[in-house]
Design a protein around this motif. Sequence first.
Motif, PDB file in Angstrom:
ATOM      1  N   GLU A 141       0.689  -1.312  -0.045  1.00 48.31           N
ATOM      2  CA  GLU A 141      -0.056  -0.212  -0.034  1.00 48.31           C
ATOM      3  C   GLU A 141       0.898   1.323   0.029  1.00 48.31           C
ATOM      4  O   GLU A 141       0.757   2.195  -0.650  1.00 48.31           O
ATOM      5  N   ALA A 142       1.789   1.245   0.853  1.00 48.98           N
ATOM      6  CA  ALA A 142       2.996   2.336   0.875  1.00 48.98           C
ATOM      7  C   ALA A 142       3.613   2.588  -0.492  1.00 48.98           C
ATOM      8  O   ALA A 142       3.763   3.786  -1.064  1.00 48.98           O
ATOM      9  N   LEU A 143       3.798   1.576  -1.250  1.00 46.22           N
ATOM     10  CA  LEU A 143       4.335   1.492  -2.525  1.00 46.22           C
ATOM     11  C   LEU A 143       3.274   2.509  -3.713  1.00 46.22           C
ATOM     12  O   LEU A 143       3.776   3.255  -4.319  1.00 46.22           O
ATOM     13  N   TYR A 144       2.272   1.752  -3.498  1.00 49.22           N
ATOM     14  CA  TYR A 144       1.203   2.346  -4.240  1.00 49.22           C
ATOM     15  C   TYR A 144       0.947   3.944  -4.006  1.00 49.22           C
ATOM     16  O   TYR A 144       1.218   4.706  -5.030  1.00 49.22           O
ATOM     17  N   ASP A 145       1.106   4.222  -2.981  1.00 51.88           N
ATOM     18  CA  ASP A 145       0.890   5.569  -2.477  1.00 51.88           C
ATOM     19  C   ASP A 145       2.025   6.590  -2.970  1.00 51.88           C
ATOM     20  O   ASP A 145       2.005   7.651  -3.295  1.00 51.88           O
ATOM     21  N   LEU A 146       3.231   5.799  -2.770  1.00 47.65           N
ATOM     22  CA  LEU A 146       4.362   6.555  -3.096  1.00 47.65           C
ATOM     23  C   LEU A 146       4.349   7.124  -4.486  1.00 47.65           C
ATOM     24  O   LEU A 146       4.744   7.940  -4.846  1.00 47.65           O
ATOM     25  N   TYR A 147       4.042   5.990  -5.529  1.00 51.52           N
ATOM     26  CA  TYR A 147       4.161   6.076  -6.676  1.00 51.52           C
ATOM     27  C   TYR A 147       3.351   7.151  -7.262  1.00 51.52           C
ATOM     28  O   TYR A 147       3.511   7.916  -8.141  1.00 51.52           O
ATOM     29  N   TYR A 148       2.012   7.303  -6.709  1.00 51.87           N
ATOM     30  CA  TYR A 148       1.115   8.347  -7.235  1.00 51.87           C
ATOM     31  C   TYR A 148       1.527   9.807  -6.607  1.00 51.87           C
ATOM     32  O   TYR A 148       0.854  10.801  -7.057  1.00 51.87           O
ATOM     33  N   LYS A 149       2.407   9.677  -5.777  1.00 54.66           N
ATOM     34  CA  LYS A 149       2.916  11.228  -4.909  1.00 54.66           C
ATOM     35  C   LYS A 149       3.996  11.589  -5.616  1.00 54.66           C
ATOM     36  O   LYS A 149       4.230  12.853  -5.683  1.00 54.66           O
ATOM     37  N   MET A 150       4.874  10.610  -6.142  1.00 57.23           N
ATOM     38  CA  MET A 150       6.232  11.131  -6.586  1.00 57.23           C
ATOM     39  C   MET A 150       6.357  11.196  -8.191  1.00 57.23           C
ATOM     40  O   MET A 150       5.231  10.999  -8.875  1.00 57.23           O
ATOM     41  N   ASP A 151       7.324  11.739  -8.831  1.00 56.33           N
ATOM     42  CA  ASP A 151       7.502  11.971 -10.227  1.00 56.33           C
ATOM     43  C   ASP A 151       7.366  10.404 -10.727  1.00 56.33           C
ATOM     44  O   ASP A 151       8.024   9.590 -10.517  1.00 56.33           O
ATOM     45  N   PRO A 152       6.502  10.453 -11.805  1.00 57.24           N
ATOM     46  CA  PRO A 152       6.316   8.963 -12.345  1.00 57.24           C
ATOM     47  C   PRO A 152       7.336   8.603 -13.396  1.00 57.24           C
ATOM     48  O   PRO A 152       7.204   7.436 -13.626  1.00 57.24           O
ATOM     49  N   ARG A 153       8.160   9.596 -13.527  1.00 57.94           N
ATOM     50  CA  ARG A 153       9.191   8.883 -14.332  1.00 57.94           C
ATOM     51  C   ARG A 153      10.203   8.208 -13.712  1.00 57.94           C
ATOM     52  O   ARG A 153      11.097   7.605 -14.049  1.00 57.94           O
ATOM     53  N   ILE A 154       9.996   8.261 -12.261  1.00 52.03           N
ATOM     54  CA  ILE A 154      10.999   7.436 -11.070  1.00 52.03           C
ATOM     55  C   ILE A 154      10.347   5.902 -11.236  1.00 52.03           C
ATOM     56  O   ILE A 154       9.590   5.652 -10.787  1.00 52.03           O
ATOM     57  N   PRO A 155      11.290   4.961 -11.733  1.00 49.38           N
ATOM     58  CA  PRO A 155      10.784   3.557 -11.994  1.00 49.38           C
ATOM     59  C   PRO A 155      10.475   3.003 -10.384  1.00 49.38           C
ATOM     60  O   PRO A 155      11.203   3.425  -9.551  1.00 49.38           O
ATOM     61  N   VAL A 156       9.723   1.947 -10.475  1.00 44.46           N
ATOM     62  CA  VAL A 156       9.355   1.272  -9.318  1.00 44.46           C
ATOM     63  C   VAL A 156       9.440  -0.398  -9.522  1.00 44.46           C
ATOM     64  O   VAL A 156       9.078  -0.534 -10.587  1.00 44.46           O
ATOM     65  N   GLN A 157      10.145  -0.897  -8.664  1.00 42.46           N
ATOM     66  CA  GLN A 157      10.133  -2.421  -8.831  1.00 42.46           C
ATOM     67  C   GLN A 157       9.740  -2.936  -7.404  1.00 42.46           C
ATOM     68  O   GLN A 157       9.674  -2.443  -6.536  1.00 42.46           O
ATOM     69  N   ILE A 158       9.309  -4.242  -7.539  1.00 40.73           N
ATOM     70  CA  ILE A 158       9.161  -5.266  -6.380  1.00 40.73           C
ATOM     71  C   ILE A 158      10.095  -6.529  -6.457  1.00 40.73           C
ATOM     72  O   ILE A 158      10.111  -6.795  -7.461  1.00 40.73           O
ATOM     73  N   THR A 159      10.339  -6.673  -5.358  1.00 46.09           N
ATOM     74  CA  THR A 159      11.584  -8.058  -5.270  1.00 46.09           C
ATOM     75  C   THR A 159      10.762  -8.767  -4.326  1.00 46.09           C
ATOM     76  O   THR A 159      10.332  -8.641  -3.224  1.00 46.09           O
ATOM     77  N   ILE A 160      10.206 -10.123  -4.832  1.00 42.09           N
ATOM     78  CA  ILE A 160       9.855 -11.390  -3.972  1.00 42.09           C
ATOM     79  C   ILE A 160      11.102 -12.236  -3.813  1.00 42.09           C
ATOM     80  O   ILE A 160      11.427 -13.014  -4.492  1.00 42.09           O
ATOM     81  N   GLU A 161      11.860 -11.855  -2.622  1.00 45.95           N
ATOM     82  CA  GLU A 161      12.938 -12.477  -2.436  1.00 45.95           C
ATOM     83  C   GLU A 161      13.351 -12.447  -0.755  1.00 45.95           C
ATOM     84  O   GLU A 161      13.334 -11.260  -0.478  1.00 45.95           O
ATOM     85  N   PRO A 162      13.567 -13.530  -0.251  1.00 47.31           N
ATOM     86  CA  PRO A 162      13.434 -14.762  -0.506  1.00 47.31           C
ATOM     87  C   PRO A 162      12.015 -14.993  -0.704  1.00 47.31           C
ATOM     88  O   PRO A 162      11.289 -14.871   0.476  1.00 47.31           O
ATOM     89  N   ILE A 163      11.679 -15.784  -1.695  1.00 48.16           N
ATOM     90  CA  ILE A 163      10.395 -16.109  -1.793  1.00 48.16           C
ATOM     91  C   ILE A 163       9.706 -16.970  -0.467  1.00 48.16           C
ATOM     92  O   ILE A 163      10.467 -18.043  -0.296  1.00 48.16           O
ATOM     93  N   LEU A 164       8.625 -16.918  -0.024  1.00 45.62           N
ATOM     94  CA  LEU A 164       8.200 -17.561   0.981  1.00 45.62           C
ATOM     95  C   LEU A 164       6.668 -18.163   0.912  1.00 45.62           C
ATOM     96  O   LEU A 164       6.288 -17.342  -0.134  1.00 45.62           O
ATOM     97  N   ASP A 165       6.386 -19.204   1.401  1.00 52.19           N
ATOM     98  CA  ASP A 165       5.084 -19.580   0.848  1.00 52.19           C
ATOM     99  C   ASP A 165       3.946 -18.527   1.144  1.00 52.19           C
ATOM    100  O   ASP A 165       4.072 -17.614   1.870  1.00 52.19           O
ATOM    101  N   PHE A 166       3.003 -18.612   0.143  1.00 52.39           N
ATOM    102  CA  PHE A 166       2.030 -17.678  -0.093  1.00 52.39           C
ATOM    103  C   PHE A 166       0.822 -18.071  -0.332  1.00 52.39           C
ATOM    104  O   PHE A 166       0.555 -19.245  -0.622  1.00 52.39           O
TER     105      PHE A 166
END
Length: 226
Positions: A141-166
Amino acid sequence: MPLNPRSGDMYDFISHTWNPVKGKCSHDCAYCYMKRWGKQNPIHLDEKELKTYIYQGLTIFVGSSCDLFADDVPDEWIKKVLHYIRNFPYTEFFFQSKNPKRILPFLYPADTNFTICTTIETNRFYPGIMGNTPYPKDRAEALYDLYYKMDPRIPVQITIEPILDFDTKKFVTMLYGLPVSHINIGADSGNNNLPEPPRKKIIELISELERFADVHKKKNLRRLGI
Ligand code: SF4
């Protein structure tokens, strides 16, 4: 102080790591690779690092050994680090934090050579493993909020590591709609005896994520048959 060339299981798009803030990361993840080196010093800003010459054309992971945006890192240290690297506009800087809600006040619109990334290992919260980190749902949720408030030219990534059961459906729903350019997936490479998902579930997850993001599979996923 020199930059550290990429080594081990570091992302292949990173050329170097750089850690001006050093010492024990208060997030205290059970699987943190820094724990291999034994007891760590208290957290501190290493002012000598702020004399490091940074060549253009590199891609530098800032804070690979200690989360630069953990709550106990003073604002002043973060400002000093970012102030210094703004001298190098032709270098790419990669920031990965489990506390993305703290990043926004430090960003300038011109920081388009920055990439912001957050780690979300699973949709679940594993208290004995995730230490003092925010819940995965709160990070998303914080990442979502961040993206919509910061300059949209700044790329955003997610890392799933170490992957845990989900829980596949809940995890995909959590990540769906996040404005990410890449999702990186990797596995534990430290024999930490983590609750890992079976191969079939990971394949299913990747297939779902590829519907809305570029998925980058790290080499350490091979141990899980991917
Ligand atoms: S957030 Fe990163 S550096 Fe901090 S304890 Fe967790 S794995 Fe280690």
